[in-house]
Each structure stands twice: as structure tokens, then as C-alpha cells.
Design an enzyme around this catalytic site. Structure first.
Site, PDB file in Angstrom:
ATOM      1  N   GLY A  44       0.835  -1.209   0.000  1.00  0.00           N
ATOM      2  CA  GLY A  44       0.000   0.000   0.000  1.00  0.00           C
ATOM      3  C   GLY A  44       0.865   1.252   0.000  1.00  0.00           C
ATOM      4  O   GLY A  44       2.095   1.187  -0.120  1.00  0.00           O
TER       5      GLY A  44
ATOM      6  N   TYR B 142     -14.175   1.264  10.478  1.00  0.00           N
ATOM      7  CA  TYR B 142     -12.742   1.559  10.557  1.00  0.00           C
ATOM      8  C   TYR B 142     -12.381   2.087  11.946  1.00  0.00           C
ATOM      9  O   TYR B 142     -11.470   1.572  12.595  1.00  0.00           O
ATOM     10  CB  TYR B 142     -12.399   2.589   9.488  1.00  0.00           C
ATOM     11  CG  TYR B 142     -10.937   2.923   9.355  1.00  0.00           C
ATOM     12  CD1 TYR B 142     -10.055   2.052   8.714  1.00  0.00           C
ATOM     13  CD2 TYR B 142     -10.429   4.132   9.841  1.00  0.00           C
ATOM     14  CE1 TYR B 142      -8.711   2.370   8.570  1.00  0.00           C
ATOM     15  CE2 TYR B 142      -9.094   4.462   9.696  1.00  0.00           C
ATOM     16  CZ  TYR B 142      -8.233   3.587   9.059  1.00  0.00           C
ATOM     17  OH  TYR B 142      -6.901   3.911   8.921  1.00  0.00           O
TER      18      TYR B 142
ATOM     19  N   THR C 109     -10.632  -7.019   9.081  1.00  0.00           N
ATOM     20  CA  THR C 109      -9.209  -6.743   8.836  1.00  0.00           C
ATOM     21  C   THR C 109      -8.573  -6.125  10.077  1.00  0.00           C
ATOM     22  O   THR C 109      -7.487  -6.528  10.506  1.00  0.00           O
ATOM     23  CB  THR C 109      -9.039  -5.788   7.626  1.00  0.00           C
ATOM     24  OG1 THR C 109      -9.685  -6.377   6.508  1.00  0.00           O
ATOM     25  CG2 THR C 109      -7.576  -5.541   7.319  1.00  0.00           C
TER      26      THR C 109
ATOM     27  N   LEU D  74       0.168  -2.751   8.954  1.00  0.00           N
ATOM     28  CA  LEU D  74      -0.439  -1.610   8.253  1.00  0.00           C
ATOM     29  C   LEU D  74      -1.543  -2.092   7.325  1.00  0.00           C
ATOM     30  O   LEU D  74      -1.906  -1.420   6.358  1.00  0.00           O
ATOM     31  CB  LEU D  74       0.619  -0.865   7.421  1.00  0.00           C
ATOM     32  CG  LEU D  74       1.687  -0.078   8.178  1.00  0.00           C
ATOM     33  CD1 LEU D  74       2.849  -0.958   8.588  1.00  0.00           C
ATOM     34  CD2 LEU D  74       2.213   1.060   7.347  1.00  0.00           C
TER      35      LEU D  74
ATOM     36  N   ASN E  57      -4.491 -12.200  14.437  1.00  0.00           N
ATOM     37  CA  ASN E  57      -3.590 -13.118  13.732  1.00  0.00           C
ATOM     38  C   ASN E  57      -2.134 -12.662  13.823  1.00  0.00           C
ATOM     39  O   ASN E  57      -1.226 -13.472  14.039  1.00  0.00           O
ATOM     40  CB  ASN E  57      -4.013 -13.251  12.263  1.00  0.00           C
ATOM     41  CG  ASN E  57      -5.261 -14.111  12.121  1.00  0.00           C
ATOM     42  OD1 ASN E  57      -5.497 -15.003  12.938  1.00  0.00           O
ATOM     43  ND2 ASN E  57      -6.053 -13.851  11.100  1.00  0.00           N
TER      44      ASN E  57
END
Ligand code: UDP
Length: 351
Positions: A37, A170, A117, A98, A124
Site C-alpha cells: 500500500g 474503521y 481486517t 499496516l 492473527n
């Protein structure tokens, strides 16, 4: 390829985990989740330059191989296409997390995946850190402050976040990730570092990701209307990518881990009309402003209090908005000469 880590299950809270045979005579092996990214690829650049072996893990949902293509020649760079919502088993010394779409139109496109995510991805990677006895960095965000009622925002401010709106996937996901980092540190002794990253810009921003800096520059270079959401008097503080990466590395490498999250951002605040004027000046564009509806829960003001980063990391951004925008405009001019592309409007992106 990196060898597998002892990581078949979530460690129990009392488990005594051991490092897996890393030798001190080899270079550090660093995993960067989200490494293809905008932020992640710049971080990979710096880590390779510093002599590390880098394993870039990215789902390519918003990242691009184009951002990391130049790194393969180094011989120390590996890429794994992988979504962090699935566990990963690799032996590493350090982890940077990130991995998450960061532009509002992008993270709102599949909000449940965004929350997964942030939360499952963090679990994880924290489990991997436990298995490998690795230090781990979390890219948190100024969004944890929501639409702040304290200005500028110090780390001690708990924020004003709507848990029930389009930004919540988010904002709340990133808040929960901070909680997980707190608990893995407290319960497993993981060496954790958390940066609350404020708006960052620079080369390799995707021209289509819908963020304000990329939108304004691309619109100006095309001679299209500059889309001002709301009255344009809302403020942001824009940090140039090189300054941000410098702060991230300092935070990861400071000998004593800070007790909590650390703000990283540029403390100079602009409203969006000022930003748009600056972009028009730098591009010499004839574009005109058009007003569009303000997105729901759009924060009215945002500026980091960076006293903690100054004190603990001896860090302060050095690149002015004018200088950083010049470099970013030059990047987009090169990009756009290679391909014709249109900026993504918030309304189009989330519909
Ligand atoms: N914005 C705007 N025009 C655009 C894109 C964004 O006026 O074309 C505004 C947006 O409403 C917000 C600010 O710019 O107030 C920063 O938006 P961005 O999406 O870059 O990131 P945010 O800080 O909101 O996460």
C-alpha cells in the site's frame, strides 16, 4: 522462503512461548502487513535500505505490486499475497501491521471486511508475534478520536466516535485493535508499539482512492472541478510520507517501549479550502471549486498534539505542506502522463 513458525493455534494465556531458532548473525527478518500500500511500500523501501530482509504481505485489495516492483532486485524482498484475516505462519523478528484500507470510500466499500481486517487481522498478527517472540507495530489512526471535542488531540483524549455510522467499521475496528495490543502486551508480554497516524500524503497515493489530497491534485491536473465536501472549513493536518516513516521507525526502534499509543502527524493545520488553493497555485490549474455534501460523521477538525513523540522519539515533521505537495504533484504528473484516470468521488465510491 521464510520458514514456518510454530503457530498452529491461539496461544493460551499462560503459555511460555519461545523464539524459534533465530540466529543473531543474520539480518533481521521483518514482516510488513499491508506492505504494497501507500504507507507500507514506503516503509518497505526504508527497511530494505537499512539492510533488513523484508516479507511484504498484502491482499492487494487496495495495495499494488507496482508500489513494490522495484524492491525485488534487492534480493532481500519477498512478497506474499495474503489477507491478514486468515492466520499466517512465518518466522520473523519484527512485524508491522499496516494492513487495512485507509481511505473512507475504500474502507466503507466492504465495512464488514474492514472490521475483520482491523480486529481479526490484529489477532492473527499478534498471535504470530507471540509465536515468534517478535516485536510488533500497529498502525492505529487519528480516527480513534472520531469527531474530536478536544483540540488539538493528545493521546490522553478518549475520543468522540460514533459506533453506529459509516466510519465506525474503521474507527471502532482500529480502536479494538488498540485494545488487543494492550491485552497481548499485558497478558503475553508482547513488545508492542502503536502509532496513531494522522492524515499522510505523498507519492504512491492511489489517484483513485478518494482521499482529499489525491482527489484535489488529480482534479487540478485534469482541469476538472475541485470537489469540496461541505463548506470546506473542516480542518486536517497533513504529514508528508517521509516524515511519517521516519516517526514509525523511531517508534519501533526506541529502546524503551512507550506505555501507550503515540500520535504521529504534522501539527500544522489547514482547512480544505486552503489546501485546494495551494494545489491550484502549485499546478497552475484553471479548475473551479464545486461543493458536494459533507459525508456522514466527517470530523470537523483534526490536529495532533505531538508533544509525546517529540519527547520520546525526538521526532518532528520537517517537510512543509508546500514542499510535500510539490513532490506529490510531480508524482501525479508522471502517473497521469502514463495513464488517463479519473478521481473517485466519495458518493460514487460508496454507492
Ligand atoms: N474531502 C473533500 N473533497 C474530496 C475528498 C475529501 O472535501 O474530494 C474532505 C473530506 O470530507 C474530509 C477531508 O477532505 O473532510 C479529508 O478527507 P479524506 O478522505 O482525505 O480523509 P479523512 O481525514 O476524512 O479520513
Amino acid at each position: 522462503m521464510p520458514k514456518a513458525c510454530n503457530h498452529n493455534r491461539e496461544p493460551s494465556l499462560n503459555e511460555d512461548t519461545k523464539p524459534l531458532g533465530r540466529s543473531s548473525d543474520r539480518r533481521r527478518r521483518v514482516l510488513v502487513a499491508g506492505g504494497a500500500g501507500f504507507l507500507g511500500s514506503h516503509l518497505c523501501d526504508r527497511l530494505i535500505t537499512l539492510g533488513n530482509e523484508v516479507i511484504c504481505v498484502d491482499s492487494l485489495l487496495t495495495g499494488s505490486v507496482k508500489n513494490i516492483d522495484h524492491l525485488f532486485d534487492s534480493g532481500n524482498f519477498h512478497f506474499i499475497q495474503h489477507d491478514v484475516i486468515d492466520p499466517i505462519k512465518i518466522e520473523v523478528d519484527e512485524i508491522y501491521n499496516l494492513a487495512c484500507a485507509a481511505s473512507p470510500p475504500r474502507y466503507q466499500n466492504d465495512p464488514v471486511h474492514t472490521t475483520k481486517t482491523c480486529v481479526i487481522g490484529a489477532i492473527n498478527l499478534l498471535n504470530l508475534a507471540v509465536s515468534c517472540n517478535a516485536k510488533i507495530f500497529q498502525a492505529s489512526t487519528s480516527e480513534v478520536y472520531g469527531d474530536p471535542q478536544v483540540h488539538p488531540q493528545p493521546e490522553s483524549y478518549w475520543g468522540n466516535v460514533n459506533s453506529f455510522g459509516p466510519r465506525a467499521c474503521y474507527d471502532e475496528g482500529k480502536r479494538c485493535a488498540e485494545t488487543l495490543f494492550f491485552d497481548y502486551h499485558a497478558r503475553h508480554g508482547v513488545d508492542t508499539r502503536i502509532a496513531r497516524i494522522f492524515n499522510t500524503y505523498g507519492p504512491r497515493m492511489s489517484p483513485q482512492d478518494g482521499r482529499v489530497v489525491s482527489n484535489f491534485i488529480v482534479q487540478a491536473l485534469h482541469g476538472d472541478d475541485i470537489t469540496i465536501y461541505g463548506d470546506g472549513l473542516q480542518t486536517r493536518s497533513f504529514c508528508y510520507i517521509d516524515d511519517l516513516i521516519d516517526g514509525v521507525l523511531r517508534l519501533m526502534n526506541v529502546s524503551e517501549a512507550p506505555a501507550g499509543p503515540v500520535n504521529l502527524g504534522n501539527p500544522v493545520e489547514f482547512n480544505l479550502r486552503e489546501l485546494a488553493e495551494l494545489v491550484l497555485d502549485l499546478t497552475g490549474s484553471p479548475s473551479r471549486f464545486v461543493q458536494r455534501p459533507l459525508p456522514v460523521d466527517d470530523p470537523r477538525q483534526r490536529r495532533p498534539d505531538i508533544a509525546l513523540a517529540e519527547r520520546l522519539l525526538d521526532w518532528r515533521p520537517g517537510v512543509s505542506l508546500q514542499e510535500g505537495l510539490q513532490r506529490t504533484v510531480a508524482h501525479f504528473e508522471r502517473e497521469l502522463s502514463q495513464r488517463r484516470t479519473a478521481p473517485l468521488d466519495m458518493a460514487e465510491a460508496v454507492s
